[in-house]
Design a protein around this motif. Structure first.
Motif, PDB file in Angstrom:
ATOM      1  N   TYR A   1     -13.722 -60.466 -12.994  1.00 50.64           N
ATOM      2  CA  TYR A   1     -12.831 -59.534 -12.289  1.00 50.64           C
ATOM      3  C   TYR A   1     -12.208 -58.564 -13.301  1.00 50.64           C
ATOM      4  CZ  TYR A   1     -13.164 -63.406  -8.964  1.00 50.64           C
ATOM      5  OH  TYR A   1     -13.621 -64.406  -8.141  1.00 50.64           O
ATOM      6  N   PRO A   2     -12.967 -57.592 -13.752  1.00 44.65           N
ATOM      7  CA  PRO A   2     -12.501 -56.715 -14.837  1.00 44.65           C
ATOM      8  C   PRO A   2     -11.431 -55.707 -14.437  1.00 44.65           C
ATOM      9  CG  PRO A   2     -14.637 -55.975 -14.033  1.00 44.65           C
ATOM     10  CD  PRO A   2     -14.349 -57.281 -13.344  1.00 44.65           C
ATOM     11  N   LEU A   3     -11.253 -55.479 -13.131  1.00 45.56           N
ATOM     12  CA  LEU A   3     -10.306 -54.458 -12.692  1.00 45.56           C
ATOM     13  C   LEU A   3      -9.262 -55.032 -11.751  1.00 45.56           C
ATOM     14  CD1 LEU A   3     -12.726 -51.483 -11.870  1.00 45.56           C
ATOM     15  CD2 LEU A   3     -11.506 -51.919 -14.011  1.00 45.56           C
ATOM     16  N   ALA A   4      -8.066 -54.483 -11.843  1.00 42.35           N
ATOM     17  CA  ALA A   4      -7.014 -54.709 -10.856  1.00 42.35           C
ATOM     18  C   ALA A   4      -6.634 -53.334 -10.326  1.00 42.35           C
ATOM     19  CB  ALA A   4      -5.810 -55.394 -11.479  1.00 42.35           C
ATOM     20  N   THR A   5      -6.399 -53.225  -9.013  1.00 41.78           N
ATOM     21  CA  THR A   5      -6.091 -51.919  -8.428  1.00 41.78           C
ATOM     22  C   THR A   5      -4.911 -52.013  -7.471  1.00 41.78           C
ATOM     23  OG1 THR A   5      -7.645 -52.250  -6.591  1.00 41.78           O
ATOM     24  CG2 THR A   5      -8.503 -51.183  -8.572  1.00 41.78           C
ATOM     25  N   PHE A   6      -4.239 -50.887  -7.317  1.00 38.28           N
ATOM     26  CA  PHE A   6      -3.197 -50.754  -6.303  1.00 38.28           C
ATOM     27  C   PHE A   6      -3.413 -49.426  -5.596  1.00 38.28           C
ATOM     28  CE2 PHE A   6       0.905 -49.148  -4.789  1.00 38.28           C
ATOM     29  CZ  PHE A   6       1.313 -50.210  -3.982  1.00 38.28           C
ATOM     30  N   VAL A   7      -3.524 -49.473  -4.265  1.00 31.02           N
ATOM     31  CA  VAL A   7      -3.716 -48.274  -3.459  1.00 31.02           C
ATOM     32  C   VAL A   7      -2.636 -48.253  -2.385  1.00 31.02           C
ATOM     33  CG1 VAL A   7      -5.285 -46.981  -1.980  1.00 31.02           C
ATOM     34  CG2 VAL A   7      -6.213 -48.352  -3.862  1.00 31.02           C
ATOM     35  N   SER A   8      -1.781 -47.257  -2.428  1.00 35.05           N
ATOM     36  CA  SER A   8      -0.665 -47.202  -1.477  1.00 35.05           C
ATOM     37  C   SER A   8      -1.143 -46.796  -0.084  1.00 35.05           C
ATOM     38  CB  SER A   8       0.403 -46.220  -1.961  1.00 35.05           C
ATOM     39  OG  SER A   8      -0.064 -44.885  -1.864  1.00 35.05           O
ATOM     40  N   ASN A   9      -0.404 -47.241   0.925  1.00 36.59           N
ATOM     41  CA  ASN A   9      -0.700 -46.821   2.295  1.00 36.59           C
ATOM     42  C   ASN A   9       0.555 -46.460   3.090  1.00 36.59           C
ATOM     43  OD1 ASN A   9       0.368 -49.385   2.961  1.00 36.59           O
ATOM     44  ND2 ASN A   9      -1.682 -50.305   2.949  1.00 36.59           N
ATOM     45  N   LYS A  10       1.733 -46.605   2.453  1.00 38.66           N
ATOM     46  CA  LYS A  10       2.972 -46.239   3.157  1.00 38.66           C
ATOM     47  C   LYS A  10       4.091 -45.995   2.149  1.00 38.66           C
ATOM     48  CE  LYS A  10       6.232 -47.901   6.688  1.00 38.66           C
ATOM     49  NZ  LYS A  10       6.590 -49.019   7.603  1.00 38.66           N
TER      50      LYS A  10
END
Length: 200
Positions: free
Chosen positions: A106-115
């Motif tokens: 699991y080489p990546l961690a991500t955060f994608v906002s939606n609100k």
């Protein structure tokens, strides 16, 4: 060749954001997170004796900031999990292994906002999907807008944020040494981003 590729990349980024978010894009500016001044710092309880920390610098990220309508703003952030730093190289390698972050798998961690929910002047709760260790969960950040202005070093329009949250690592499948090694992880974020384009 590199400047041309960079311009093309920027063009396609703006084009994609405009297509995906046509209404918000009409009043938004596109900012690129500064990897030298954007990081995630975490603390975890160590068997009740102390609260050691670790740190990741943000690898890349894009902020679509709508100053007139902050609720329409969006952010997308990526971290390379193998770049964890605790100040102890042996511990760094331990945390990279399969018992914890398993960075090979699991080489990546991500955060994608939606609100984005503005709570008061220069403060908001930003909710999005955090993906760590191959598991995605909703997370809400308490965000403070520190400043928008010209950075005297780069002479670029820059925005700065401070954010915080807490989560349980077990929710993301990281359960080694529970409950002695704490489940709750406290997270603090500092971020700067510079304007990549003019207002769309």
């Amino acid at each position: 060749m590199k400047p041309i590729l960079g311009s093309l990349t920027q063009f396609f980024l703006v084009f994609i954001l405009a297509v995906l978010f046509p209404v918000a894009a009409l009043a938004a500016d596109i900012y690129t997170l500064d990897p030298s001044h954007s990081y995630v710092l975490w603390h975890i309880n160590h068997f009740g004796f102390s609260n050691p920390s670790g740190k990741w610098m943000v690898a890349e990220g894009t902020l679509m900031l709508d100053e007139k309508n902050p609720q329409a703003s969006k952010i997308n952030v990526t971290i390379h999990t193998a770049e964890i730093v605790t100040g102890n190289k042996e511990l760094d390698e331990h945390l990279k292994g399969a018992l914890f972050f398993d960075v090979t798998k699991y080489p990546l961690a991500t955060f994608v906002s939606n609100k984005v929910n503005v709570t008061e002047k220069n403060q908001a709760k930003v909710t999005g999907i955090l993906t760590v260790h191959g598991i995605s969960k909703p997370v809400t950040l308490d965000v403070v807008l520190n400043k928008i202005g010209i950075n005297p070093i780069t002479n670029k329009q820059t925005v700065g944020f401070t954010a915080s949250t807490h989560l349980n690592r077990s929710d993301f499948g990281i359960t080694t040494l529970l409950p002695g090694l704490g489940d709750e992880v406290k997270i603090n974020i500092e971020a700067e981003a510079y304007k990549a384009t003019q207002t769309l």
